[in-house]
Design an enzyme around this catalytic site. Structure first.
Site, PDB file in Angstrom:
ATOM      1  N   CYS A   1      -7.989 -22.479  36.832  1.00  0.00           N
ATOM      2  CA  CYS A   1      -8.102 -21.359  37.643  1.00  0.00           C
ATOM      3  C   CYS A   1      -9.498 -20.797  37.578  1.00  0.00           C
ATOM      4  O   CYS A   1     -10.422 -21.153  38.347  1.00  0.00           O
ATOM      5  CB  CYS A   1      -7.087 -20.279  37.352  1.00  0.00           C
ATOM      6  SG  CYS A   1      -6.391 -19.166  38.465  1.00  0.00           S
TER       7      CYS A   1
ATOM      8  N   GLU B   1      -0.955 -24.699  31.609  1.00  0.00           N
ATOM      9  CA  GLU B   1      -0.200 -24.272  30.282  1.00  0.00           C
ATOM     10  C   GLU B   1       0.828 -23.662  30.533  1.00  0.00           C
ATOM     11  O   GLU B   1       1.727 -23.495  29.573  1.00  0.00           O
ATOM     12  CB  GLU B   1      -1.578 -23.125  29.614  1.00  0.00           C
ATOM     13  CG  GLU B   1      -1.599 -21.860  30.054  1.00  0.00           C
ATOM     14  CD  GLU B   1      -2.510 -21.577  31.572  1.00  0.00           C
ATOM     15  OE1 GLU B   1      -2.965 -20.454  31.701  1.00  0.00           O
ATOM     16  OE2 GLU B   1      -2.742 -22.591  31.974  1.00  0.00           O
TER      17      GLU B   1
ATOM     18  N   HIS C   1      -2.139 -23.046  37.002  1.00  0.00           N
ATOM     19  CA  HIS C   1      -2.194 -22.726  35.602  1.00  0.00           C
ATOM     20  C   HIS C   1      -1.202 -23.831  34.629  1.00  0.00           C
ATOM     21  O   HIS C   1       0.046 -23.511  34.418  1.00  0.00           O
ATOM     22  CB  HIS C   1      -1.620 -21.361  35.175  1.00  0.00           C
ATOM     23  CG  HIS C   1      -2.670 -20.341  35.393  1.00  0.00           C
ATOM     24  ND1 HIS C   1      -3.533 -19.642  34.379  1.00  0.00           N
ATOM     25  CD2 HIS C   1      -3.210 -19.608  36.386  1.00  0.00           C
ATOM     26  CE1 HIS C   1      -4.311 -18.856  34.718  1.00  0.00           C
ATOM     27  NE2 HIS C   1      -4.183 -19.014  36.012  1.00  0.00           N
TER      28      HIS C   1
END
Length: 227
Positions: free
Chosen positions: A99, A201, A199
Protein backbone atom coordinates in the site's frame (compact mmCIF):
# COMPACT_ATOMS: atom_id res chain seq x y z
CA UNK A 1 18.69 -24.14 6.25
CA UNK A 2 19.47 -20.43 6.13
CA UNK A 3 17.01 -18.27 8.05
CA UNK A 4 16.95 -14.85 6.35
CA UNK A 5 16.28 -11.70 8.35
CA UNK A 6 13.49 -9.61 6.83
CA UNK A 7 13.19 -5.97 7.91
CA UNK A 8 9.65 -4.68 8.48
CA UNK A 9 9.40 -0.90 8.42
CA UNK A 10 6.65 1.18 9.97
CA UNK A 11 5.81 4.18 12.15
CA UNK A 12 7.43 4.98 15.47
CA UNK A 13 4.27 4.00 17.32
CA UNK A 14 1.18 2.00 16.53
CA UNK A 15 0.35 -0.26 13.56
CA UNK A 16 0.81 -3.28 15.83
CA UNK A 17 -1.78 -5.39 14.02
CA UNK A 18 -0.43 -5.11 10.47
CA UNK A 19 3.18 -5.43 11.59
CA UNK A 20 2.36 -8.49 13.68
CA UNK A 21 0.60 -10.13 10.74
CA UNK A 22 3.48 -9.40 8.37
CA UNK A 23 5.90 -10.89 10.89
CA UNK A 24 3.64 -13.92 11.32
CA UNK A 25 3.55 -14.54 7.57
CA UNK A 26 7.33 -14.22 7.27
CA UNK A 27 7.89 -16.63 10.16
CA UNK A 28 5.44 -19.03 8.51
CA UNK A 29 7.91 -19.46 5.66
CA UNK A 30 11.09 -19.50 7.69
CA UNK A 31 11.99 -15.82 7.82
CA UNK A 32 13.19 -13.91 10.88
CA UNK A 33 11.33 -10.57 11.21
CA UNK A 34 13.21 -7.43 12.25
CA UNK A 35 10.97 -4.47 13.13
CA UNK A 36 12.46 -1.09 12.16
CA UNK A 37 11.17 2.32 13.24
CA UNK A 38 12.23 5.89 12.33
CA UNK A 39 14.32 6.27 15.49
CA UNK A 40 16.39 3.17 14.67
CA UNK A 41 19.76 3.29 12.96
CA UNK A 42 19.48 1.35 9.73
CA UNK A 43 22.31 -1.01 8.82
CA UNK A 44 21.51 -2.85 5.61
CA UNK A 45 23.97 -5.58 6.64
CA UNK A 46 21.55 -6.62 9.40
CA UNK A 47 18.84 -7.87 7.06
CA UNK A 48 18.40 -9.86 3.87
CA UNK A 49 15.06 -8.53 2.60
CA UNK A 50 12.56 -5.75 3.26
CA UNK A 51 8.82 -5.30 3.65
CA UNK A 52 7.63 -1.66 3.59
CA UNK A 53 4.24 -1.65 5.32
CA UNK A 54 1.15 0.53 4.91
CA UNK A 55 0.12 3.60 6.88
CA UNK A 56 -0.31 7.37 6.58
CA UNK A 57 -0.28 9.15 3.23
CA UNK A 58 3.05 10.21 1.75
CA UNK A 59 3.93 13.90 1.94
CA UNK A 60 3.33 15.28 -1.59
CA UNK A 61 6.41 17.47 -1.30
CA UNK A 62 8.37 14.30 -2.08
CA UNK A 63 6.94 14.25 -5.59
CA UNK A 64 6.88 18.03 -6.05
CA UNK A 65 3.12 18.44 -5.68
CA UNK A 66 0.87 20.69 -3.63
CA UNK A 67 -1.29 19.07 -0.97
CA UNK A 68 -4.81 18.45 -2.28
CA UNK A 69 -6.02 16.86 0.95
CA UNK A 70 -4.83 17.28 4.51
CA UNK A 71 -4.36 13.89 6.15
CA UNK A 72 -1.67 13.04 8.65
CA UNK A 73 1.84 12.89 7.22
CA UNK A 74 4.84 11.22 8.82
CA UNK A 75 8.04 12.89 7.55
CA UNK A 76 10.30 10.83 9.82
CA UNK A 77 8.87 7.63 8.44
CA UNK A 78 9.12 8.91 4.85
CA UNK A 79 12.82 9.62 5.42
CA UNK A 80 13.49 6.22 6.99
CA UNK A 81 11.72 4.21 4.33
CA UNK A 82 13.17 6.11 1.39
CA UNK A 83 16.62 5.38 2.83
CA UNK A 84 15.76 1.69 3.33
CA UNK A 85 14.43 1.41 -0.23
CA UNK A 86 17.57 2.96 -1.69
CA UNK A 87 19.89 0.79 0.40
CA UNK A 88 17.90 -2.36 -0.37
CA UNK A 89 17.98 -1.67 -4.09
CA UNK A 90 21.70 -0.90 -4.01
CA UNK A 91 22.30 -4.29 -2.38
CA UNK A 92 19.69 -6.00 -4.61
CA UNK A 93 17.71 -7.20 -1.59
CA UNK A 94 14.20 -8.54 -2.20
CA UNK A 95 11.68 -5.82 -1.43
CA UNK A 96 7.90 -5.90 -1.02
CA UNK A 97 6.03 -2.61 -0.67
CA UNK A 98 2.51 -2.79 0.76
CA UNK A 99 0.00 0.00 0.00
CA UNK A 100 1.91 3.09 1.21
CA UNK A 101 5.07 1.03 0.62
CA UNK A 102 4.18 0.56 -3.05
CA UNK A 103 3.43 4.27 -3.36
CA UNK A 104 6.72 5.25 -1.72
CA UNK A 105 8.62 2.84 -3.99
CA UNK A 106 7.05 4.65 -6.94
CA UNK A 107 7.89 8.09 -5.53
CA UNK A 108 11.48 7.00 -4.86
CA UNK A 109 11.75 6.31 -8.60
CA UNK A 110 10.51 9.77 -9.60
CA UNK A 111 6.83 8.86 -9.90
CA UNK A 112 3.78 10.64 -8.51
CA UNK A 113 0.49 9.78 -6.82
CA UNK A 114 -3.20 10.48 -7.04
CA UNK A 115 -3.86 12.12 -3.68
CA UNK A 116 -7.59 11.37 -3.76
CA UNK A 117 -9.11 8.47 -5.71
CA UNK A 118 -12.76 9.51 -5.58
CA UNK A 119 -12.76 10.91 -9.13
CA UNK A 120 -10.86 7.90 -10.48
CA UNK A 121 -13.47 5.33 -9.48
CA UNK A 122 -16.30 4.43 -11.84
CA UNK A 123 -16.90 0.71 -11.38
CA UNK A 124 -15.67 0.00 -7.86
CA UNK A 125 -16.69 1.10 -4.39
CA UNK A 126 -14.98 3.85 -2.40
CA UNK A 127 -15.49 1.77 0.73
CA UNK A 128 -12.43 0.73 2.71
CA UNK A 129 -12.44 -2.94 3.65
CA UNK A 130 -9.97 -5.56 4.83
CA UNK A 131 -12.10 -8.19 3.11
CA UNK A 132 -11.19 -9.42 -0.41
CA UNK A 133 -14.11 -7.71 -2.17
CA UNK A 134 -12.28 -6.11 -5.10
CA UNK A 135 -10.79 -7.62 -8.23
CA UNK A 136 -7.13 -7.58 -9.22
CA UNK A 137 -6.39 -8.06 -12.92
CA UNK A 138 -2.86 -9.25 -13.66
CA UNK A 139 -1.55 -7.83 -16.91
CA UNK A 140 1.97 -9.17 -17.48
CA UNK A 141 2.36 -12.87 -18.22
CA UNK A 142 6.01 -13.09 -17.17
CA UNK A 143 5.78 -10.95 -14.06
CA UNK A 144 6.88 -12.11 -10.63
CA UNK A 145 3.37 -11.45 -9.34
CA UNK A 146 1.83 -13.63 -12.04
CA UNK A 147 4.24 -16.42 -11.14
CA UNK A 148 3.28 -16.11 -7.47
CA UNK A 149 -0.49 -16.01 -8.02
CA UNK A 150 -0.65 -18.37 -11.01
CA UNK A 151 -3.84 -16.64 -12.15
CA UNK A 152 -5.08 -13.78 -14.33
CA UNK A 153 -7.32 -12.46 -11.55
CA UNK A 154 -7.42 -12.44 -7.76
CA UNK A 155 -9.50 -11.01 -4.96
CA UNK A 156 -7.97 -8.16 -2.98
CA UNK A 157 -8.95 -5.69 -0.27
CA UNK A 158 -8.83 -1.89 -0.34
CA UNK A 159 -7.61 0.40 2.44
CA UNK A 160 -6.24 3.37 0.53
CA UNK A 161 -7.32 6.78 -0.74
CA UNK A 162 -4.11 7.37 -2.74
CA UNK A 163 -2.55 5.39 -5.58
CA UNK A 164 0.15 5.55 -8.22
CA UNK A 165 -0.35 8.13 -10.96
CA UNK A 166 2.82 8.77 -12.98
CA UNK A 167 4.89 5.61 -13.01
CA UNK A 168 8.40 5.73 -11.54
CA UNK A 169 11.57 4.94 -13.47
CA UNK A 170 12.12 1.28 -14.41
CA UNK A 171 8.85 0.19 -12.84
CA UNK A 172 6.32 -1.87 -14.77
CA UNK A 173 2.58 -2.06 -14.14
CA UNK A 174 1.67 -5.70 -13.52
CA UNK A 175 -1.81 -5.37 -12.03
CA UNK A 176 -4.79 -3.02 -11.92
CA UNK A 177 -8.36 -3.03 -10.64
CA UNK A 178 -11.64 -2.69 -12.56
CA UNK A 179 -11.23 1.10 -12.63
CA UNK A 180 -7.79 0.65 -14.17
CA UNK A 181 -6.18 2.04 -11.01
CA UNK A 182 -2.68 0.64 -10.63
CA UNK A 183 -2.61 -2.13 -8.04
CA UNK A 184 0.81 -3.69 -8.54
CA UNK A 185 4.19 -2.64 -9.93
CA UNK A 186 7.57 -4.32 -10.13
CA UNK A 187 11.04 -3.73 -11.50
CA UNK A 188 11.85 -6.51 -13.98
CA UNK A 189 15.54 -5.57 -13.92
CA UNK A 190 15.80 -6.47 -10.21
CA UNK A 191 15.64 -9.96 -8.69
CA UNK A 192 12.55 -9.09 -6.65
CA UNK A 193 11.14 -5.59 -6.25
CA UNK A 194 7.34 -5.63 -6.00
CA UNK A 195 4.77 -3.10 -4.81
CA UNK A 196 1.14 -4.02 -4.14
CA UNK A 197 -1.59 -1.49 -3.42
CA UNK A 198 -3.68 -3.80 -1.24
CA UNK A 199 -2.92 -5.31 2.20
CA UNK A 200 -1.99 -9.00 1.87
CA UNK A 201 -1.19 -9.26 5.59
CA UNK A 202 -4.95 -9.09 6.29
CA UNK A 203 -5.52 -11.88 3.77
CA UNK A 204 -3.01 -14.48 4.90
CA UNK A 205 -5.84 -16.99 5.19
CA UNK A 206 -5.63 -17.04 1.37
CA UNK A 207 -2.75 -19.11 -0.02
CA UNK A 208 -1.97 -16.73 -2.88
CA UNK A 209 -1.67 -13.79 -0.51
CA UNK A 210 0.58 -15.71 1.88
CA UNK A 211 2.81 -16.57 -1.05
CA UNK A 212 3.78 -12.92 -1.44
CA UNK A 213 5.62 -13.21 1.87
CA UNK A 214 6.89 -16.65 0.94
CA UNK A 215 8.47 -15.14 -2.18
CA UNK A 216 10.31 -12.50 -0.11
CA UNK A 217 11.72 -15.15 2.22
CA UNK A 218 12.70 -17.50 -0.61
CA UNK A 219 14.42 -14.72 -2.55
CA UNK A 220 16.30 -13.62 0.57
CA UNK A 221 17.30 -17.21 1.37
CA UNK A 222 18.56 -17.77 -2.19
CA UNK A 223 20.68 -14.64 -1.88
CA UNK A 224 22.14 -15.90 1.40
CA UNK A 225 23.00 -19.27 -0.13
CA UNK A 226 24.81 -17.60 -3.03
CA UNK A 227 26.88 -15.72 -0.47
Amino acid sequence: MAKPVIAITGPERGAFGPRFLVALALRWYGGKPLQIRPSDKVDVKLFDGVVITGGHDIDPVLYAAKAEVHPKYDPARDELELAVIKKAEAERLPLLGICRGAQLLNVSRGGSLFQQLTEQRRHTSHRWTILPLKTLCLTERGSALKQIFQSDKARINSLHNQAINKLGNNLQIVGHDLDNIIQAVEDPSQDFVLGVQWHPEFLIFLRRQRHLFKAVVEQARARLVKG
